[in-house]
Write a protein that holds these residues in place. Structure first.
Motif, PDB file in Angstrom:
ATOM      1  N   SER A  76      45.347 -51.959 -85.858  1.00 53.54           N
ATOM      2  CA  SER A  76      45.399 -50.539 -86.222  1.00 53.54           C
ATOM      3  C   SER A  76      45.732 -50.361 -87.708  1.00 53.54           C
ATOM      4  O   SER A  76      45.660 -49.247 -88.222  1.00 53.54           O
ATOM      5  CB  SER A  76      46.438 -49.816 -85.364  1.00 53.54           C
TER       6      SER A  76
ATOM      7  N   GLU B 203      41.094 -51.477 -84.586  1.00 51.10           N
ATOM      8  CA  GLU B 203      41.167 -51.444 -83.118  1.00 51.10           C
ATOM      9  C   GLU B 203      40.266 -50.368 -82.543  1.00 51.10           C
ATOM     10  O   GLU B 203      39.770 -50.497 -81.434  1.00 51.10           O
ATOM     11  CB  GLU B 203      42.611 -51.194 -82.666  1.00 51.10           C
TER      12      GLU B 203
ATOM     13  N   ASN C 237      35.700 -51.282 -81.421  1.00 50.13           N
ATOM     14  CA  ASN C 237      35.469 -52.563 -80.768  1.00 50.13           C
ATOM     15  C   ASN C 237      34.005 -52.982 -80.814  1.00 50.13           C
ATOM     16  O   ASN C 237      33.696 -54.152 -81.030  1.00 50.13           O
ATOM     17  CB  ASN C 237      35.947 -52.498 -79.312  1.00 50.13           C
TER      18      ASN C 237
ATOM     19  N   LYS D   6      41.575 -57.621 -84.350  1.00 50.41           N
ATOM     20  CA  LYS D   6      41.487 -56.170 -84.508  1.00 50.41           C
ATOM     21  C   LYS D   6      42.919 -55.678 -84.693  1.00 50.41           C
ATOM     22  O   LYS D   6      43.843 -56.183 -84.057  1.00 50.41           O
ATOM     23  CB  LYS D   6      40.852 -55.525 -83.286  1.00 50.41           C
TER      24      LYS D   6
END
Length: 157
Positions: A72, A108, A111, A70
């Motif tokens: 950003s 991010e 999840n 994950k």
């Protein structure tokens, strides 16, 4: 969201030949190049995948690896898939080499979606008959059709 919708002609690597786990992960990340806006974004994805792999190998057994991360740097889920020409050591939990490798990268901020997609990959690839179907594919189109057909059997998007 289904897995098939994350894959296309540029992100599926059939009969792929590599010499190492690192080379394989780099090739899968590179396959995402058309899906991202910049080289910097691609490098952030690469770093996130390698960081996750340092924590624990994503070789999950039965000839399958699911490198994932994950980050950003992405707003949407991205994926790539490789069918390896030859089995490759991936430090898998069952100590068996892999031939099927599904890369998943997600934001991010989401999840639960990332976990659902990882679960879907695992369930799909847990089918011995599906793994055999994929292993017998020789082209990108055959692999894409196999994923689409298998998902249509088991999942409603």
């Amino acid at each position: 969201m289904n897995l098939f919708s994350l894959l296309d002609q540029t992100t599926v690597l059939p009969s792929f030949a590599v010499g190492s786990k690192k080379e394989l992960i780099n090739a899968l990340v590179d396959a995402l190049e058309e899906k991202v806006e910049s080289k910097e974004q691609l490098e952030e994805i690469r770093q996130a995948v390698f960081e996750r792999e340092k924590i624990m190998s994503t070789g999950v057994g039965k000839g399958l690896a699911i490198p994932h991360a994950k980050t950003s740097s992405v707003d949407d889920n991205l994926a790539a898939f490789a069918l390896l020409e030859e089995p490759l050591d991936f430090d898998s939990i069952d100590d068996e080499p892999v031939r099927l490798v599904f890369l998943l990268v997600g934001p991010e901020s989401n999840n639960s979606q990332h976990i659902k997609l990882l679960s879907r990959i695992s369930r799909l690839m847990n089918s011995g008959s599906f793994r055999e179907t994929i292993l017998n594919c020789s082209s990108t189109d055959e692999i894409l059709n196999a994923f689409q057909g298998e998902e249509e059997k088991y999942f409603v998007s």
